[in-house]
Scaffold this active site. Structure first.
Site, PDB file in Angstrom:
ATOM      1  N   ARG A 123       0.826  -1.217   0.000  1.00 45.18           N
ATOM      2  CA  ARG A 123       0.000   0.000   0.000  1.00 45.18           C
ATOM      3  C   ARG A 123       0.856   1.261   0.000  1.00 45.18           C
ATOM      4  O   ARG A 123       1.915   1.325   0.599  1.00 45.18           O
ATOM      5  CB  ARG A 123      -0.893   0.036   1.244  1.00 45.18           C
ATOM      6  CG  ARG A 123      -1.844  -1.112   1.298  1.00 45.18           C
ATOM      7  CD  ARG A 123      -3.136  -0.726   1.953  1.00 45.18           C
ATOM      8  NE  ARG A 123      -3.040  -0.383   3.354  1.00 45.18           N
ATOM      9  CZ  ARG A 123      -4.113  -0.272   4.128  1.00 45.18           C
ATOM     10  NH1 ARG A 123      -5.318  -0.459   3.630  1.00 45.18           N
ATOM     11  NH2 ARG A 123      -3.965   0.033   5.398  1.00 45.18           N
ATOM     12  N   ARG A 156       2.499   4.311   4.493  1.00 43.81           N
ATOM     13  CA  ARG A 156       1.957   4.852   5.734  1.00 43.81           C
ATOM     14  C   ARG A 156       2.734   4.304   6.912  1.00 43.81           C
ATOM     15  O   ARG A 156       3.071   3.134   6.937  1.00 43.81           O
ATOM     16  CB  ARG A 156       0.491   4.424   5.886  1.00 43.81           C
ATOM     17  CG  ARG A 156      -0.480   5.418   5.364  1.00 43.81           C
ATOM     18  CD  ARG A 156      -1.845   4.798   5.185  1.00 43.81           C
ATOM     19  NE  ARG A 156      -2.391   4.159   6.382  1.00 43.81           N
ATOM     20  CZ  ARG A 156      -3.589   3.585   6.430  1.00 43.81           C
ATOM     21  NH1 ARG A 156      -4.351   3.588   5.358  1.00 43.81           N
ATOM     22  NH2 ARG A 156      -4.017   3.020   7.518  1.00 43.81           N
ATOM     23  N   ARG A 167      -2.971  -3.593  14.543  1.00 46.64           N
ATOM     24  CA  ARG A 167      -4.254  -3.140  13.983  1.00 46.64           C
ATOM     25  C   ARG A 167      -5.192  -4.315  13.754  1.00 46.64           C
ATOM     26  O   ARG A 167      -6.400  -4.199  13.944  1.00 46.64           O
ATOM     27  CB  ARG A 167      -4.020  -2.357  12.692  1.00 46.64           C
ATOM     28  CG  ARG A 167      -3.437  -0.977  12.977  1.00 46.64           C
ATOM     29  CD  ARG A 167      -2.781  -0.382  11.762  1.00 46.64           C
ATOM     30  NE  ARG A 167      -3.721  -0.071  10.716  1.00 46.64           N
ATOM     31  CZ  ARG A 167      -3.420  -0.017   9.431  1.00 46.64           C
ATOM     32  NH1 ARG A 167      -2.182  -0.274   9.039  1.00 46.64           N
ATOM     33  NH2 ARG A 167      -4.328   0.288   8.545  1.00 46.64           N
TER      34      ARG A 167
HETATM   35  P1  ADP Z   1      -7.371   0.727   7.796  1.00 48.02           P
HETATM   36  O1  ADP Z   1      -8.806   0.406   7.548  1.00 48.02           O
HETATM   37  O2  ADP Z   1      -6.504   0.284   6.707  1.00 48.02           O
HETATM   38  O3  ADP Z   1      -6.914   0.328   9.147  1.00 48.02           O
HETATM   39  P2  ADP Z   1      -8.036   3.550   7.966  1.00 48.02           P
HETATM   40  O4  ADP Z   1      -7.490   4.497   6.986  1.00 48.02           O
HETATM   41  O5  ADP Z   1      -9.481   3.233   7.918  1.00 48.02           O
HETATM   42  O6  ADP Z   1      -7.140   2.272   7.810  1.00 48.02           O
HETATM   43  O7  ADP Z   1      -7.696   4.044   9.456  1.00 48.02           O
HETATM   44  C1  ADP Z   1      -6.405   4.403   9.842  1.00 48.02           C
HETATM   45  C2  ADP Z   1      -6.343   4.745  11.315  1.00 48.02           C
HETATM   46  O8  ADP Z   1      -7.214   5.849  11.580  1.00 48.02           O
HETATM   47  C3  ADP Z   1      -6.821   3.656  12.254  1.00 48.02           C
HETATM   48  O9  ADP Z   1      -5.818   2.720  12.544  1.00 48.02           O
HETATM   49  C4  ADP Z   1      -7.237   4.475  13.486  1.00 48.02           C
HETATM   50  O10 ADP Z   1      -6.118   4.884  14.231  1.00 48.02           O
HETATM   51  C5  ADP Z   1      -7.836   5.711  12.851  1.00 48.02           C
HETATM   52  N1  ADP Z   1      -9.306   5.582  12.647  1.00 48.02           N
HETATM   53  C6  ADP Z   1      -9.970   5.579  11.464  1.00 48.02           C
HETATM   54  N2  ADP Z   1     -11.299   5.437  11.648  1.00 48.02           N
HETATM   55  C7  ADP Z   1     -11.478   5.351  12.984  1.00 48.02           C
HETATM   56  C8  ADP Z   1     -12.619   5.178  13.822  1.00 48.02           C
HETATM   57  N3  ADP Z   1     -13.858   5.061  13.321  1.00 48.02           N
HETATM   58  N4  ADP Z   1     -12.414   5.119  15.175  1.00 48.02           N
HETATM   59  C9  ADP Z   1     -11.187   5.232  15.702  1.00 48.02           C
HETATM   60  N5  ADP Z   1     -10.077   5.386  14.979  1.00 48.02           N
HETATM   61  C10 ADP Z   1     -10.198   5.440  13.632  1.00 48.02           C
END
Ligand code: ADP
Ligand code: ZN
Length: 211
Positions: A123, A156, A167
């Site tokens: 990614r 990232r 994660r």
């Molecule tokens: P991915 O789905 O690949 O983990 P995202 O881009 O959706 O990546 O999210 C990246 C980071 O942003 C998460 O690991 C978290 O730290 C934060 N994040 C995103 N959406 C939320 C949410 N709804 N609640 C809490 N943290 C969030």
């Protein structure tokens, strides 16, 4: 139509959310992208969110729910929207219910953990505009350069292998209970992520009733 895209980090839910967004002409609301933008811009939210994001942990509910609330109040959300990355916990889903947001369908993109690690390593994200790419599945036209703005595409910080493991653990513990939450409401549809993005896309569109 109000949709939720659910899936482990790296399962490809963002890509599928974009596909549905184009097919149904409703906005894709990615809390991850919005948070990264807040971090790039150094806003108050961004400063607070950065440490949790870098560690692969969830950002606190008050920040994320605040951002989401502001976004779905905007005009372009009147005819529906796709939530990509929200809710990520049962309390966040309950917050949506409390806001009076009616969800029509929840699409889970399922990819086994073993596949995820390999995928995430490919990614890339544009450091300028936040557009997302994958060196194998969704390459930019010129390697390392964003199609949309010409910015540099980078890995990232939270896509480092150890952080991805954290994660994934967070996903299983905190986010996956949402499957039962929405299954009970008869809203959950699972799409098995395929090797080829186009094959997953076909399944996703079928699940939302487009094709
Ligand atoms: P991915 O789905 O690949 O983990 P995202 O881009 O959706 O990546 O999210 C990246 C980071 O942003 C998460 O690991 C978290 O730290 C934060 N994040 C995103 N959406 C939320 C949410 N709804 N609640 C809490 N943290 C969030
Ligand atoms: Zn860009």
């Amino acid at each position: 139509m109000n949709l939720i895209l659910l899936g482990a980090p790296g399962a490809g839910k963002g890509t599928q959310a974009e596909v549905i967004s184009n097919a149904l002409s409703i906005p894709q609301i990615s809390t991850g992208n919005m948070l990264r933008e807040a971090v790039r811009n150094g806003t108050e939210y961004g400063v607070k969110a950065k440490a949790a994001m870098d560690a692969g942990a969830l950002v606190s509910d008050d920040i994320v729910i605040g951002i989401l609330k502001e976004r779905i109040a905007q005009d372009d959300c009147k005819n529906g929207f796709i939530l990509d990355g929200f809710p990520r916990s049962v309390p966040q889903a309950e917050a949506l219910d409390e806001m009076g947001v009616k969800i029509d369908k929840v699409i889970e993109i399922f990819v086994p953990d073993e596949t995820i690690q390999a995928r995430v390593s490919g990614r890339r994200v544009c450091e300028m505009c936040g557009a997302t790419y994958h060196i194998q599945y969704k390459p930019s036209k010129v390697e390392g350069v964003c199609d949309k703005c010409g910015g540099k595409t980078i890995i990232r910080k939270d896509d480092e292998p150890q952080t991805v493991l954290d994660r994934l653990a967070t996903y299983h513990k905190t986010t996956e209970p949402l499957k039962a939450y929405y299954e009970k409401q008869g809203k959950l549809e699972t799409v098995i992520g395929q090797e080829e993005v186009a094959d997953t896309t076909a399944l996703t569109l079928k699940a939302v009733g487009v094709k």
